[in-house]
Write a protein that holds these residues in place. Structure first.
Motif, PDB file in Angstrom:
ATOM      1  N   VAL A 167       9.841   1.467  -1.563  1.00 11.90           N
ATOM      2  CA  VAL A 167       8.509   2.072  -1.477  1.00 11.90           C
ATOM      3  C   VAL A 167       8.530   3.410  -2.216  1.00 11.90           C
ATOM      4  O   VAL A 167       9.486   4.189  -2.091  1.00 11.90           O
ATOM      5  N   GLY A 168       7.458   3.678  -2.966  1.00 12.32           N
ATOM      6  CA  GLY A 168       7.438   4.823  -3.869  1.00 12.32           C
ATOM      7  C   GLY A 168       7.489   6.183  -3.229  1.00 12.32           C
ATOM      8  O   GLY A 168       7.851   7.163  -3.895  1.00 12.32           O
ATOM      9  N   ASN A 169       7.132   6.315  -1.972  1.00 10.74           N
ATOM     10  CA  ASN A 169       7.313   7.587  -1.261  1.00 10.74           C
ATOM     11  C   ASN A 169       7.380   7.317   0.234  1.00 10.74           C
ATOM     12  O   ASN A 169       7.077   6.214   0.709  1.00 10.74           O
ATOM     13  N   ASP A 170       7.787   8.323   0.991  1.00 11.18           N
ATOM     14  CA  ASP A 170       7.980   8.129   2.426  1.00 11.18           C
ATOM     15  C   ASP A 170       6.669   7.908   3.163  1.00 11.18           C
ATOM     16  O   ASP A 170       6.638   7.218   4.190  1.00 11.18           O
ATOM     17  N   GLN A 171       5.580   8.490   2.687  1.00 10.83           N
ATOM     18  CA  GLN A 171       4.290   8.309   3.362  1.00 10.83           C
ATOM     19  C   GLN A 171       3.846   6.853   3.316  1.00 10.83           C
ATOM     20  O   GLN A 171       3.406   6.292   4.320  1.00 10.83           O
ATOM     21  N   MET A 172       3.960   6.230   2.155  1.00 13.52           N
ATOM     22  CA  MET A 172       3.607   4.809   2.080  1.00 13.52           C
ATOM     23  C   MET A 172       4.582   3.983   2.905  1.00 13.52           C
ATOM     24  O   MET A 172       4.183   2.978   3.525  1.00 13.52           O
ATOM     25  N   ALA A 173       5.852   4.396   2.935  1.00 15.00           N
ATOM     26  CA  ALA A 173       6.833   3.667   3.740  1.00 15.00           C
ATOM     27  C   ALA A 173       6.478   3.731   5.216  1.00 15.00           C
ATOM     28  O   ALA A 173       6.648   2.751   5.956  1.00 15.00           O
ATOM     29  N   LEU A 174       5.958   4.871   5.672  1.00 17.48           N
ATOM     30  CA  LEU A 174       5.543   5.008   7.064  1.00 17.48           C
ATOM     31  C   LEU A 174       4.465   3.984   7.406  1.00 17.48           C
ATOM     32  O   LEU A 174       4.544   3.281   8.424  1.00 17.48           O
ATOM     33  N   GLY A 175       3.461   3.862   6.540  1.00 18.04           N
ATOM     34  CA  GLY A 175       2.408   2.892   6.780  1.00 18.04           C
ATOM     35  C   GLY A 175       2.909   1.469   6.698  1.00 18.04           C
ATOM     36  O   GLY A 175       2.519   0.601   7.497  1.00 18.04           O
ATOM     37  N   LEU A 176       3.813   1.217   5.747  1.00 14.34           N
ATOM     38  CA  LEU A 176       4.337  -0.141   5.596  1.00 14.34           C
ATOM     39  C   LEU A 176       5.143  -0.555   6.824  1.00 14.34           C
ATOM     40  O   LEU A 176       5.034  -1.690   7.290  1.00 14.34           O
ATOM     41  N   TRP A 217       0.173   6.586  -2.850  1.00 13.74           N
ATOM     42  CA  TRP A 217       0.953   7.590  -2.113  1.00 13.74           C
ATOM     43  C   TRP A 217       0.542   7.715  -0.648  1.00 13.74           C
ATOM     44  O   TRP A 217       1.127   8.508   0.072  1.00 13.74           O
ATOM     45  N   THR A 218      -0.446   6.990  -0.153  1.00 13.40           N
ATOM     46  CA  THR A 218      -0.931   7.200   1.210  1.00 13.40           C
ATOM     47  C   THR A 218      -0.319   6.200   2.187  1.00 13.40           C
ATOM     48  O   THR A 218       0.010   5.056   1.838  1.00 13.40           O
ATOM     49  N   ALA A 219      -0.212   6.628   3.452  1.00 15.95           N
ATOM     50  CA  ALA A 219       0.256   5.730   4.506  1.00 15.95           C
ATOM     51  C   ALA A 219      -0.696   4.550   4.684  1.00 15.95           C
ATOM     52  O   ALA A 219      -0.259   3.440   5.005  1.00 15.95           O
ATOM     53  N   ALA A 220      -1.989   4.787   4.465  1.00 12.88           N
ATOM     54  CA  ALA A 220      -2.969   3.705   4.612  1.00 12.88           C
ATOM     55  C   ALA A 220      -2.690   2.569   3.632  1.00 12.88           C
ATOM     56  O   ALA A 220      -2.773   1.382   3.990  1.00 12.88           O
ATOM     57  N   ARG A 221      -2.344   2.924   2.391  1.00 13.24           N
ATOM     58  CA  ARG A 221      -2.020   1.888   1.411  1.00 13.24           C
ATOM     59  C   ARG A 221      -0.727   1.166   1.794  1.00 13.24           C
ATOM     60  O   ARG A 221      -0.618  -0.064   1.665  1.00 13.24           O
ATOM     61  N   GLY A 222       0.242   1.903   2.311  1.00  8.20           N
ATOM     62  CA  GLY A 222       1.465   1.278   2.773  1.00  8.20           C
ATOM     63  C   GLY A 222       1.213   0.287   3.899  1.00  8.20           C
ATOM     64  O   GLY A 222       1.795  -0.807   3.931  1.00  8.20           O
ATOM     65  N   TYR A 223       0.336   0.666   4.819  1.00  4.85           N
ATOM     66  CA  TYR A 223      -0.003  -0.219   5.936  1.00  4.85           C
ATOM     67  C   TYR A 223      -0.644  -1.514   5.427  1.00  4.85           C
ATOM     68  O   TYR A 223      -0.293  -2.620   5.859  1.00  4.85           O
ATOM     69  N   GLU A 224      -1.550  -1.365   4.487  1.00  2.00           N
ATOM     70  CA  GLU A 224      -2.240  -2.537   3.918  1.00  2.00           C
ATOM     71  C   GLU A 224      -1.246  -3.483   3.255  1.00  2.00           C
ATOM     72  O   GLU A 224      -1.269  -4.705   3.485  1.00  2.00           O
ATOM     73  N   VAL A 225      -0.347  -2.927   2.447  1.00  4.86           N
ATOM     74  CA  VAL A 225       0.639  -3.766   1.756  1.00  4.86           C
ATOM     75  C   VAL A 225       1.628  -4.361   2.759  1.00  4.86           C
ATOM     76  O   VAL A 225       2.065  -5.508   2.616  1.00  4.86           O
ATOM     77  N   GLY A 226       1.973  -3.605   3.804  1.00  9.24           N
ATOM     78  CA  GLY A 226       2.865  -4.125   4.832  1.00  9.24           C
ATOM     79  C   GLY A 226       2.292  -5.368   5.498  1.00  9.24           C
ATOM     80  O   GLY A 226       3.020  -6.353   5.734  1.00  9.24           O
ATOM     81  N   ARG A 227       1.007  -5.338   5.801  1.00  8.76           N
ATOM     82  CA  ARG A 227       0.370  -6.520   6.405  1.00  8.76           C
ATOM     83  C   ARG A 227       0.411  -7.712   5.450  1.00  8.76           C
ATOM     84  O   ARG A 227       0.653  -8.856   5.857  1.00  8.76           O
ATOM     85  N   GLU A 228       0.193  -7.434   4.158  1.00  7.42           N
ATOM     86  CA  GLU A 228       0.224  -8.514   3.170  1.00  7.42           C
ATOM     87  C   GLU A 228       1.631  -9.104   3.032  1.00  7.42           C
ATOM     88  O   GLU A 228       1.794 -10.328   2.946  1.00  7.42           O
ATOM     89  N   LEU A 229       2.651  -8.239   3.044  1.00  8.29           N
ATOM     90  CA  LEU A 229       4.024  -8.736   2.931  1.00  8.29           C
ATOM     91  C   LEU A 229       4.424  -9.544   4.161  1.00  8.29           C
ATOM     92  O   LEU A 229       5.152 -10.542   4.061  1.00  8.29           O
TER      93      LEU A 229
END
Length: 340
Positions: A249-258, A226-238
């Protein structure tokens, strides 16, 4: 003769009845949301209440109804947007029908913590309990405790919706994926929430359903937190793998990081990768680009939960269906895939 708020004494129910031209019992039915009141009588009573500035006396009402006019809310994970907004929706819905809310939060879901919370609500004499349930453990413990008052759940667990209310998370995920498929995407990944959350599990199921219905493979499923930090990490991997052209993305916070992760790595949104979030937080419209997301109506969820609890307390009360339908809000993070 009309009675106005400027009168020296506070207005009482008989004043409301006199102004509305109805019986005392009709005023009581309106105040208690009883269905057996004509629309015209209800409108006159509500107009008289507004003109007089009448406010129900909780102590007097409790003597008549033998209820405390207090509802307990047991919640956990309130640091997350969904549970926190659900709690606000519950509180407003309860106040709208003349109830106060007593809140207890759990840092950890343990048998002793649940028993202590139920005992606390019992000592307060609550009329019933609404549980904001992110994951299975809390309801399972409540089943073992067996409280002496009605319990309803704000949950997306399909097996529990008959005794509560919830947003159709599976439908929300299907709407998002079908939107992406309609744009021409054939490789659509999912950055999910924690797999032990009801909402996350239902969104995964909806993602799979939509892909299967289009004959597409569900190849990329990643667990998030649920965190933006996790979204950012996965975004870099993608961005490095280019494994998909779109992601739910499961919520907007993770989407922000992604969004930050993929754009820092040089991908364009939505030309190189489309992104759909979930929740429609107020800030989602101001992400860069503005986020396409699935909106949940937490206020309506609160009303449905309180309606379910009132129905459990009063066999004559009308209960709206327990499932709240989400809707897709299309903004700028989704578009047709651009061939590489």
């Amino acid at each position: 003769m009309s009675i106005h708020p400027a009168s020296r004494r506070a207005p009482v129910m008989k004043d409301v009845a006199r102004m509305a031209g109805v019986s005392y019992q009709t005023v009581s039915r309106v105040l208690n949301q009883h269905p057996n009141v004509s629309a015209g009588a209800r409108e006159r009573v509500e107009a008289a209440i507004a003109e007089l500035g009448y406010r129900p006396n909780p102590a007097a009402r409790s003597l008549v109804t033998r209820r405390s006019q207090t509802i307990g809310v047991l919640a956990s994970e309130l640091a997350q947007y969904g549970p926190a907004r659900t709690l606000l929706g519950l509180e407003q819905a309860a106040r709208d029908v003349g109830y106060f809310v007593s809140i207890a939060t759990l840092r950890t879901v343990t048998p002793q913590a649940v028993r202590d919370a139920v005992d606390h609500f019992g000592d307060q004499g609550v009329d019933g309990l609404v549980v904001v349930v992110p994951h299975p453990g809390l309801l399972e413990e409540l089943d073992r405790v067996a409280p002496a008052f009605p319990v309803v759940a704000a949950t997306s667990d399909p097996e529990r919706l008959l005794a509560g209310a919830g947003v159709d998370q599976r439908l929300g995920a299907r709407l998002a994926v079908q939107h992406l498929i309609g744009l021409g995407h054939t490789s659509i990944g999912h950055l999910a929430g924690p797999f032990d959350w009801y909402d996350a599990a239902e969104r995964v199921a909806g993602w799979r359903d939509a892909l299967a219905g289009a004959g597409l493979a569900a190849d990329l499923l990643v667990e998030g937190d649920w965190t933006a930090a996790r979204g950012y990490e996965v975004g870099r991997e993608l961005a490095a793998s280019r494994a998909v052209t779109a992601v739910l993305v499961g919520n907007d916070q993770m989407a922000l990081g992604l969004l930050r992760g993929v754009q820092e790595a040089g991908l364009r949104v939505p030309e190189d990768i489309s992104v759909v979030g979930f929740d429609d937080q107020p800030e989602a419209a101001y992400f860069f680009p503005p986020l396409t997301t699935v909106r949940q109506d937490f206020e309506e969820l609160g009303r449905r939960c309180i309606g379910a609890l009132l129905a459990a307390l009063d066999a004559d009360a009308q209960q709206a269906p327990g499932v709240v339908e989400p809707r897709l809000v299309v903004r700028s993070t989704t578009g047709r895939p651009v061939a590489s």
